[in-house]
Design a protein around this motif. Structure first.
Motif: not given
Length: 73
Positions: A41-42, A44-46, A48-49, A52
């Motif tokens: 939850e916390t 995966l977004p980091v 992925q960023q 990128r």
């Protein structure tokens, strides 16, 4: 269809720096995400960023361009 691209070899020369950075980020995050040590939850977004920021989109674009060219030959 994976058999369509059988024999295709990706040339990483043009994106070597990005590829190395992405590979390092994956090796940092993947084990913790795969084995449940890191909270997706916390984390995966980091993750992925960071991918990128390191150039994953450029890698994917270059790979698609090479594959398209290869399929036309």
């Amino acid at each position: 269809n994976t058999t369509t691209a059988f024999g295709f070899v990706f040339d990483r020369t043009l994106i070597a720096e990005e590829y190395a950075q992405v590979k390092e980020i994956i090796s940092e995050y993947a084990p913790g995400l795969e084995f449940g040590v890191l909270d997706p939850e916390t984390t995966l977004p980091v993750f992925q960023q960071e991918l990128r920021d390191a150039g994953i989109d450029r890698i994917l674009s270059e790979k698609q361009k090479q594959l398209d060219r290869w399929l036309q030959e």
